[in-house]
Enzyme design. Sequence first.
Site, short mmCIF file in Angstrom:
data_model
loop_
_atom_site.label_atom_id
_atom_site.label_comp_id
_atom_site.label_asym_id
_atom_site.label_seq_id
_atom_site.Cartn_x
_atom_site.Cartn_y
_atom_site.Cartn_z
N HIS A 1 0.85 -1.21 0.00
CA HIS A 1 0.00 0.00 0.00
C HIS A 1 0.88 1.25 0.00
CE1 HIS A 1 0.77 -0.49 4.30
NE2 HIS A 1 0.28 0.72 4.55
N HIS B 1 1.43 3.97 1.90
CA HIS B 1 1.99 4.74 3.02
C HIS B 1 3.52 4.83 2.95
CE1 HIS B 1 -1.84 4.21 5.66
NE2 HIS B 1 -1.92 5.26 4.86
N ASP C 1 5.85 4.70 5.10
CA ASP C 1 6.67 3.73 5.83
C ASP C 1 6.69 2.36 5.14
OD1 ASP C 1 3.91 3.57 6.75
OD2 ASP C 1 4.61 2.15 8.25
N HIS C 2 6.10 2.27 3.94
CA HIS C 2 6.19 1.04 3.13
C HIS C 2 6.77 1.34 1.75
CE1 HIS C 2 3.62 -1.30 5.99
NE2 HIS C 2 3.38 -0.06 6.36
N HIS D 1 -7.52 -0.25 5.52
CA HIS D 1 -6.43 0.60 6.03
C HIS D 1 -6.16 1.70 4.98
CE1 HIS D 1 -2.66 1.53 8.11
NE2 HIS D 1 -2.01 1.40 6.97
N ASP E 1 -0.39 -3.78 6.30
CA ASP E 1 -1.03 -3.20 7.49
C ASP E 1 -2.51 -3.56 7.57
OD1 ASP E 1 1.42 -2.09 8.00
OD2 ASP E 1 0.81 -0.01 7.70
N HIS F 1 4.40 -4.50 10.62
CA HIS F 1 4.90 -3.85 11.85
C HIS F 1 5.06 -4.86 12.99
CE1 HIS F 1 4.37 0.44 10.67
NE2 HIS F 1 3.47 -0.07 9.85
#
Length: 256
Positions: free
Chosen positions: A57, A59, A61-62, A115, A134, A172
């Site tokens: 996805h 975001h 942090d990915h 999400h 996530d 995570h």
Amino acid sequence: MGALEIVLLPCLADNYSVILHDPASGQTAVIDAPCGATIKAALAERGWRLTHLFITHHHADHTDGIAQLKAFYGASVTGPQAEADRIPWLTRLVKAGDKLEFAGHPIEVLDTPGHTLGHITYYFPEDKLAFTGDTLFSLGCGRVFEGDPEMMWESVSKIGALPGDTQIYCGHEYTLSNGRFALTIEPENDALKKRMADVEALRAAGQPTLPTTIDAELATNPFLRPHSRAIQARLGMLGAPDAEVFARLRQLKNKA
Ligand code: ZN
Ligand code: FE
């Protein structure tokens, strides 16, 4: 088709990237790219060359590491068609039901929105692996940022319907805090209590709690257990539909 070597790589504060290496062909894949430098160093240490990136996805942090890895290795970058405008580095756009492969290992793309609206899960049926980003976490699930709880329940339960021995890698390391919440919801669940003792020991030793399995999650993750009479009773929701119990759990977790 030989077994893949799997490296679970901690990145940033609590993210994971996963490296898959096929020793026969030398092909190497990475699922999600929180940090290019960390991933590059891990690959260099093993003498592996990145050939494929798979993104769950949009975001940051990915995805923050994609540009660096793509530029350095010239790897292909696969990700959700529905989020192509948010992930400009993608070279292959995929959607639910698409059948892919990595080094001869089949991959099925599952649609798991909630999400984010375009979030996908990569399922390797023959390797019994799923990369859930996530959406489904160990002992928890992702926050519902773009979809609604009903959509998230559908996504989480779709993952929960995979074979019980499927190994789950998520985005995570949240297992300990998720488990503490889970214990407030289902304190009488013996499987959960036992698992939390293991999780606490692993974290105290600085070890990851992943991968988990579908069987373990079905027994202990409250977000996959809205049908549980004990959970329904605790929430004062006996007989309520699964999606409503799930939504209430998500709401309580947001406040926890
Ligand atoms: Zn996310
Ligand atoms: Fe994330």
